[in-house]
Design a protein around this motif. Structure first.
Motif, PDB file in Angstrom:
ATOM      1  N   PRO A 184      59.918  -2.823  42.797  1.00  0.00           N
ATOM      2  CA  PRO A 184      60.133  -2.790  41.355  1.00  0.00           C
ATOM      3  C   PRO A 184      59.767  -1.423  40.781  1.00  0.00           C
ATOM      4  N   GLU A 185      60.163  -1.184  39.557  1.00  0.00           N
ATOM      5  CA  GLU A 185      59.966   0.125  38.946  1.00  0.00           C
ATOM      6  C   GLU A 185      58.490   0.504  38.864  1.00  0.00           C
ATOM      7  N   CYS A 186      57.601  -0.466  38.656  1.00  0.00           N
ATOM      8  CA  CYS A 186      56.178  -0.139  38.565  1.00  0.00           C
ATOM      9  C   CYS A 186      55.656   0.432  39.880  1.00  0.00           C
ATOM     10  N   ASP A 187      56.216   0.010  41.021  1.00  0.00           N
ATOM     11  CA  ASP A 187      55.835   0.586  42.305  1.00  0.00           C
ATOM     12  C   ASP A 187      56.493   1.943  42.518  1.00  0.00           C
ATOM     13  N   LEU A 188      57.738   2.062  42.105  1.00  0.00           N
ATOM     14  CA  LEU A 188      58.454   3.317  42.302  1.00  0.00           C
ATOM     15  C   LEU A 188      57.784   4.463  41.558  1.00  0.00           C
ATOM     16  N   THR A 189      57.118   4.150  40.455  1.00  0.00           N
ATOM     17  CA  THR A 189      56.369   5.184  39.741  1.00  0.00           C
ATOM     18  C   THR A 189      55.308   5.800  40.645  1.00  0.00           C
ATOM     19  N   VAL A 190      54.697   4.972  41.482  1.00  0.00           N
ATOM     20  CA  VAL A 190      53.708   5.462  42.446  1.00  0.00           C
ATOM     21  C   VAL A 190      54.405   6.168  43.601  1.00  0.00           C
ATOM     22  N   TYR A 191      55.378   5.514  44.192  1.00  0.00           N
ATOM     23  CA  TYR A 191      55.988   6.036  45.408  1.00  0.00           C
ATOM     24  C   TYR A 191      56.739   7.346  45.176  1.00  0.00           C
ATOM     25  N   ARG A 192      57.268   7.530  43.979  1.00  0.00           N
ATOM     26  CA  ARG A 192      58.020   8.752  43.685  1.00  0.00           C
ATOM     27  C   ARG A 192      57.141   9.917  43.265  1.00  0.00           C
ATOM     28  N   GLU A 193      55.866   9.652  42.997  1.00  0.00           N
ATOM     29  CA  GLU A 193      54.964  10.737  42.638  1.00  0.00           C
ATOM     30  C   GLU A 193      54.989  11.737  43.804  1.00  0.00           C
ATOM     31  N   PRO A 194      55.270  13.011  43.556  1.00  0.00           N
ATOM     32  CA  PRO A 194      55.575  13.938  44.651  1.00  0.00           C
ATOM     33  C   PRO A 194      54.537  13.980  45.759  1.00  0.00           C
ATOM     34  N   ARG A 195      53.257  14.034  45.408  1.00  0.00           N
ATOM     35  CA  ARG A 195      52.246  14.153  46.457  1.00  0.00           C
ATOM     36  C   ARG A 195      52.102  12.839  47.228  1.00  0.00           C
ATOM     37  N   PHE A 196      52.240  11.716  46.512  1.00  0.00           N
ATOM     38  CA  PHE A 196      52.202  10.437  47.223  1.00  0.00           C
ATOM     39  C   PHE A 196      53.404  10.316  48.146  1.00  0.00           C
ATOM     40  N   ALA A 197      54.589  10.672  47.638  1.00  0.00           N
ATOM     41  CA  ALA A 197      55.795  10.596  48.463  1.00  0.00           C
ATOM     42  C   ALA A 197      55.659  11.460  49.704  1.00  0.00           C
ATOM     43  N   ASP A 198      55.091  12.649  49.556  1.00  0.00           N
ATOM     44  CA  ASP A 198      54.889  13.523  50.712  1.00  0.00           C
ATOM     45  C   ASP A 198      53.954  12.869  51.728  1.00  0.00           C
ATOM     46  N   ALA A 199      52.864  12.271  51.240  1.00  0.00           N
ATOM     47  CA  ALA A 199      51.903  11.640  52.140  1.00  0.00           C
ATOM     48  C   ALA A 199      52.518  10.423  52.833  1.00  0.00           C
TER      49      ALA A 199
END
Length: 295
Positions: A184-199
């Motif tokens: 859901p969009e509330c998770d994508l906000t976390v997953y798309r955060e650049p540093r989180f996505a990189d990790a």
């Protein structure tokens, strides 16, 4: 090592490998103070030791967070045919030099049944199941699973070797796309955060290093089948955490699972999905430490 941190993740403070009694290596990563309270993390599907949680939180709460590559993932030697009991035995060896007694354990997503297996084996002093993969092969869920997932469960039960071969065809990119497509969009906000996505993507890439997916495949067959341990026999304090918008980890957001574990406390968090481990690290760890008698 340069520390990269945001509100969700930080690079590990320490990396290492432990040689087990049979000669295999078990890769691990740590965050927080070396003299902190050891807390074991059983991470989610196909993520290596590189993806922790609670950036800044583990330091404030005095936690020495230890994440482990399950056999065949990342830096850990493959162990074909391994079982939940085998994994618990590996963890017992890993933790022995880190101090006597049991430790608090966190199980996230597909790591949850492995964390539950550790609790059933007497390794955990307390347990937090966070967005945990439920026992979807349980007959109580047979009529509520989506058709595609139900077919996979039935296929795994009928032909576990064939199912394992099928799952071994997954790649890091396929896993990333699946997570992004189902969240859901509330998770994508976390997953798309650049540093989180990189990790996250780094953890996936390391888990599938060299194109190998055997570790993920074995994990999935174990998690998707009937669990060989009984949750009802787990006697340590257990927190079960789900976001109310999480639609991919448990058909009922852990209600049935909580009812199977004596004294388990279920937390259903509003306006949150499967990224709960990263958005609510502080309360998850605070409750776990309190229940383990370490907070």
């Amino acid at each position: 090592m340069m520390l990269i941190m945001n509100g969700y993740v930080a690079d590990p403070a320490r990396l290492g490998e432990t040689r087990l009694s049979d000669g295999r290596l078990l890769g691990w990563a740590e965050w927080g103070p070396e003299d902190g309270v050891p807390v074991l993390l059983c991470p989610g599907a196909a993520t290596s030791r590189w993806l922790g949680f609670g950036a800044g939180v583990v330091e404030r709460q005095g936690v020495r967070l230890i994440s482990v590559d399950r056999p065949g993932l990342g830096a850990s030697t493959p162990h074909p045919g391994r079982t939940f009991a085998d994994f618990a035995g590996d963890i017992r060896q890993l933790l022995a030099p880190r101090g006597p007694g049991r430790v608090p354990v966190v199980g996230n997503s597909q790591g949850a049944p492995f964390a539950l297996a550790c609790a059933a084996a007497g390794i955990a002093s307390a347990l937090a199941v966070v967005s945990g993969a439920d026992e979807i092969a349980a007959p109580e869920f047979a009529t509520v699973l989506p058709a595609e997932l139900r077919d996979l469960v039935e296929r795994t039960a009928a032909d576990p070797a064939g199912a394992e071969q099928f799952f071994a065809g997954f790649t890091a990119e396929a896993m990333w796309n699946m997570v992004m497509g189902q969240s859901p969009e509330c998770d994508l906000t976390v997953y798309r955060e650049p540093r989180f996505a990189d990790a996250y993507r780094r953890a996936l890439a390391e888990a599938f290093a060299g194109g190998a997916a055997a570790g993920y495949a074995r994990d999935t067959v174990l998690a998707m089948g009937r669990w060989p341990f009984r949750p009802s026999e787990i006697t340590v304090p257990v927190d079960i955490w789900y976001g109310e918008r999480d639609t991919s980890h448990s058909p009922d957001n852990g209600a049935f699972l909580a009812g199977r574990i004596p004294g388990a406390e279920r937390h259903l968090v509003p306006d949150t999905g499967g990224a709960l481990l990263w958005t609510h690290a502080a309360p998850v760890l605070a409750s776990l430490l309190r229940k383990a008698g370490a907070g």
